[in-house]
Design a protein around this motif. Structure first.
Motif, short mmCIF file in Angstrom:
data_model
loop_
_atom_site.label_atom_id
_atom_site.label_comp_id
_atom_site.label_asym_id
_atom_site.label_seq_id
_atom_site.Cartn_x
_atom_site.Cartn_y
_atom_site.Cartn_z
N PRO A 292 -7.60 59.04 88.23
CA PRO A 292 -8.60 57.97 88.30
C PRO A 292 -9.92 58.40 88.94
CG PRO A 292 -6.96 57.65 90.00
CD PRO A 292 -6.56 58.89 89.25
N ALA B 76 -26.44 59.70 85.32
CA ALA B 76 -26.94 58.63 84.46
C ALA B 76 -25.92 57.50 84.36
CB ALA B 76 -27.28 59.18 83.09
N LEU B 77 -24.67 57.88 84.18
CA LEU B 77 -23.61 56.87 84.09
C LEU B 77 -23.47 56.12 85.41
CD1 LEU B 77 -20.93 58.88 82.07
CD2 LEU B 77 -22.28 56.94 81.26
N GLU B 78 -23.69 56.84 86.49
CA GLU B 78 -23.57 56.20 87.80
C GLU B 78 -24.69 55.19 88.01
OE1 GLU B 78 -24.20 58.68 91.13
OE2 GLU B 78 -23.31 57.26 92.55
N SER B 79 -25.92 55.59 87.64
CA SER B 79 -27.02 54.65 87.90
C SER B 79 -26.94 53.43 87.00
CB SER B 79 -28.38 55.35 87.79
OG SER B 79 -28.55 55.81 86.49
N ALA B 80 -26.16 53.53 85.92
CA ALA B 80 -25.94 52.36 85.08
C ALA B 80 -24.78 51.52 85.60
CB ALA B 80 -25.66 52.80 83.65
N GLY B 81 -24.07 52.03 86.60
CA GLY B 81 -22.96 51.28 87.17
C GLY B 81 -21.64 51.50 86.46
N LEU B 82 -21.65 52.34 85.42
CA LEU B 82 -20.41 52.61 84.68
C LEU B 82 -19.49 53.51 85.50
CD1 LEU B 82 -21.39 51.26 82.03
CD2 LEU B 82 -20.39 53.21 80.87
N GLU C 296 -19.05 55.21 89.68
CA GLU C 296 -19.54 55.21 91.05
C GLU C 296 -18.87 56.37 91.76
OE1 GLU C 296 -18.53 51.52 92.94
OE2 GLU C 296 -16.41 52.03 93.11
N PRO D 276 -17.42 57.52 98.25
CA PRO D 276 -18.28 58.04 99.32
C PRO D 276 -17.58 59.13 100.13
CG PRO D 276 -18.18 55.63 99.35
CD PRO D 276 -17.14 56.10 98.38
N ARG E 8 -15.59 57.77 89.90
CA ARG E 8 -14.57 56.85 89.38
C ARG E 8 -15.26 55.74 88.61
NH1 ARG E 8 -13.33 54.76 95.47
NH2 ARG E 8 -15.15 53.43 95.70
N ILE E 9 -14.47 54.95 87.90
CA ILE E 9 -15.02 53.86 87.08
C ILE E 9 -15.81 52.89 87.95
CG2 ILE E 9 -14.43 52.01 85.46
CD1 ILE E 9 -13.62 54.71 84.45
N PRO F 42 -18.39 49.36 88.83
CA PRO F 42 -18.25 47.91 88.72
C PRO F 42 -18.85 47.30 87.45
CG PRO F 42 -19.81 48.51 90.45
CD PRO F 42 -19.19 49.77 89.97
N SER G 189 -33.84 58.76 80.91
CA SER G 189 -32.96 59.60 80.12
C SER G 189 -32.38 58.84 78.93
CB SER G 189 -31.83 60.12 80.99
OG SER G 189 -30.90 59.10 81.22
N ILE H 63 -29.33 58.69 78.02
CA ILE H 63 -28.13 57.96 78.41
C ILE H 63 -28.51 56.65 79.09
CG2 ILE H 63 -26.09 58.05 79.88
CD1 ILE H 63 -26.14 61.11 79.47
N MET I 229 -27.43 52.96 78.00
CA MET I 229 -26.73 52.09 78.93
C MET I 229 -27.48 50.78 79.11
SD MET I 229 -24.03 53.69 79.77
CE MET I 229 -24.02 54.46 78.17
N ARG J 292 -9.64 50.80 86.47
CA ARG J 292 -10.26 50.60 87.78
C ARG J 292 -9.49 49.60 88.61
NH1 ARG J 292 -15.68 50.36 90.79
NH2 ARG J 292 -15.13 48.75 92.27
N THR K 203 -6.28 51.15 90.05
CA THR K 203 -6.44 52.14 91.10
C THR K 203 -7.29 51.65 92.27
OG1 THR K 203 -8.34 53.09 89.95
CG2 THR K 203 -6.20 54.04 89.49
N LEU L 61 -19.82 42.06 93.44
CA LEU L 61 -19.59 43.41 93.91
C LEU L 61 -20.93 44.14 93.97
CD1 LEU L 61 -16.90 44.71 94.59
CD2 LEU L 61 -16.82 45.63 92.27
N ASP M 217 -23.28 47.32 93.78
CA ASP M 217 -23.35 48.69 93.30
C ASP M 217 -24.75 49.22 93.53
OD1 ASP M 217 -25.02 47.91 91.18
OD2 ASP M 217 -23.27 47.35 90.00
N ALA M 218 -25.05 50.36 92.94
CA ALA M 218 -26.31 51.03 93.22
C ALA M 218 -27.52 50.11 92.98
CB ALA M 218 -26.42 52.28 92.36
#
Lengths: 264, 264
Positions: free
Chosen positions: A19, A43-49, A51, A54, A60-61, A63, B2, B4, B8, B72, B75, B101, B103-104
DNA sequence: TGTATTGGTTCATTATTCAAACCATTGGTT
DNA sequence: AACCAATGGTTTGAATAATGAACCAATACA
């Protein structure tokens, strides 16, 4: 392969067993450049897909996925239609029950339910099911169009000794499922696991499959009869919940299955 | 931006009010080239993140999202921690309760629960909450780091006449929330709706907010006291479920809130 | 101390995106 | 039928991103 496809492929590496994945692991798993992988993950992280944990900095997946899933479930309920039927199927058969959804490239596990009876039960690890090697896939192919069959034939990796290797083998298995209304796969995906599956329908046609994954050594003729009966009931219920109708040919095949048992 | 990120961004246009979007609509909403938009949509579709409604050819959230969300939740359970507390909060206060929740880039609505008592209740449409204009956002800012505040200050669109416009206004609201342990927003996001929110914590710190959205005309001092009490209880329960601890400063603020009422 | 591994960054080369045009189909109007 | 205004989808050279090899800093280990 487009940039977006590459980024999306990264999401495929997540599973219940894995996971959280770090940058270097992604780099190896995807066999792609580390810098590129890093950019994709960012890029995926800044889209929230995604995270980052920490503590470990592993990905991981995220929110945002919950929001999207919630939206889909509100406007196009699918999980809700399983809530009663799937636990009942697991309990009645004493084996693991699961339902999967058909999309462009295969089957996606929607939900699974384990029977409380046995300590030895099938635990599902994979959420993406290959069409050619699982009972669910065969059931979907039996009531899908030729295009779906083409996609199944395009890639047929062998998972066990008994996985269908040739197009002829696969088409024979599909023909058997079409005739009986239920697909049975004997250890074609995982050794020690026998799969039983029935197709599911929504308002547009074939939509997925509901299946029982049983420990092979436990499958007696009596248990098999029970599983087939319960599977037909579950498939009827779920398809009705999804706004689908059972094709006449399938209804007839199911009636023939049940007939010999219920006749006086 | 980008590629991506652009793809997104397309997902952001979905909402409960707009669950299906066609190519031309996307082209207009995203103000991006139609050919590119089409390629992005196709890529997302082949990854299963989107699917096309066979009847209208409009795009909607795809089944892959369900798989990711399921993973998600297994886990890193979050919805499970709300199951009891959120309905209770809605029932006890007679108003709409929701949890979100962090997120960023802001707050994402996780779940909401409507009270059965009133026919007039707040119905949530937006699943993405702005930090500067909602009680949930203020509550999160009050117990988040400076980086979060920076992001909130970066974009402060006005939704109503009472939305905080200046950084000073926002910081004052955040300071009040930090002192009292509860954020209150009087029609800063939607007219006619008063929001009350408490911060939520997981093992890494601030993780989101739980809120009550009340019809403004119905808010009496008595109701407000009830809401604050129930909100503190709910926040304590949910944070505990999420493996979080309440910071001492917040615990003290909550005790001060409850104190005057329970003193002899 | 040296080494291996981690997450993350830089800079020419290469591939993709952009914009504006065009096609084919559909549904509604006159 | 002819027309119009939509729709989803494709094609074209000029602009703009993505890519990958090497590099950096920090940590873990022996």
């Amino acid at each position: 392969m487009s940039t977006i496809a590459k980024a999306m492929e990264l999401l495929e590496f997540f599973s219940l067993d894995r996971p959280e994945i770090g940058l270097s692991d992604f780099h190896r798993l995807a066999r792609r450049d580390k810098a590129t992988t890093f950019r994709h993950l960012s890029a995926l992280e800044s889209a929230g897909l995604l995270e980052q944990n920490p503590a470990t900095r592993a990905y991981r997946i995220g929110p945002a996925v919950l929001r999207l899933a919630h939206m889909r479930e509100v406007t196009l309920p699918r999980r809700a239609g399983l809530r009663v039927a799937l636990p009942r199927l697991a309990e009645a058969t004493g084996e693991t029950a699961h339902a999967s959804l058909l999309d462009a490239s295969g089957l996606t596990t929607l939900a699974h339910h384990e029977a409380p009876q046995h300590s030895a039960r099938v635990v599902l690890h994979e959420s993406r099911l290959p069409l050619h090697a699982t009972a669910s896939g065969i059931a979907a192919l039996a009531f899908g169009d030729e295009d779906l069959m083409k996609r199944a034939l395009a890639a047929m990796p062998a998972y066990t000794d008994t996985t269908a290797r040739s197009p002829e083998d696969l088409q024979a298995a599909v023909a058997r499922a079409r005739a009986s209304g239920i697909a049975i796969s004997n250890q074609t995906f995982e050794t020690g696991v026998t799969g039983f599956a029935a197709p599911l329908f929504d308002s547009t046609g074939i939509a997925g499959a509901v299946a029982v994954a049983a420990v092979s050594s436990r499958v007696t003729p009596e248990l098999q009869t029970l599983i087939l009966t319960e599977l037909m009931n579950a498939a009827r219920t779920i398809s009705a919940n999804w706004g689908g109708t059972i094709p006449p040919a399938l209804a007839a095949a199911w009636a023939a299955q049940a007939g010999p048992e219920t006749a006086p």
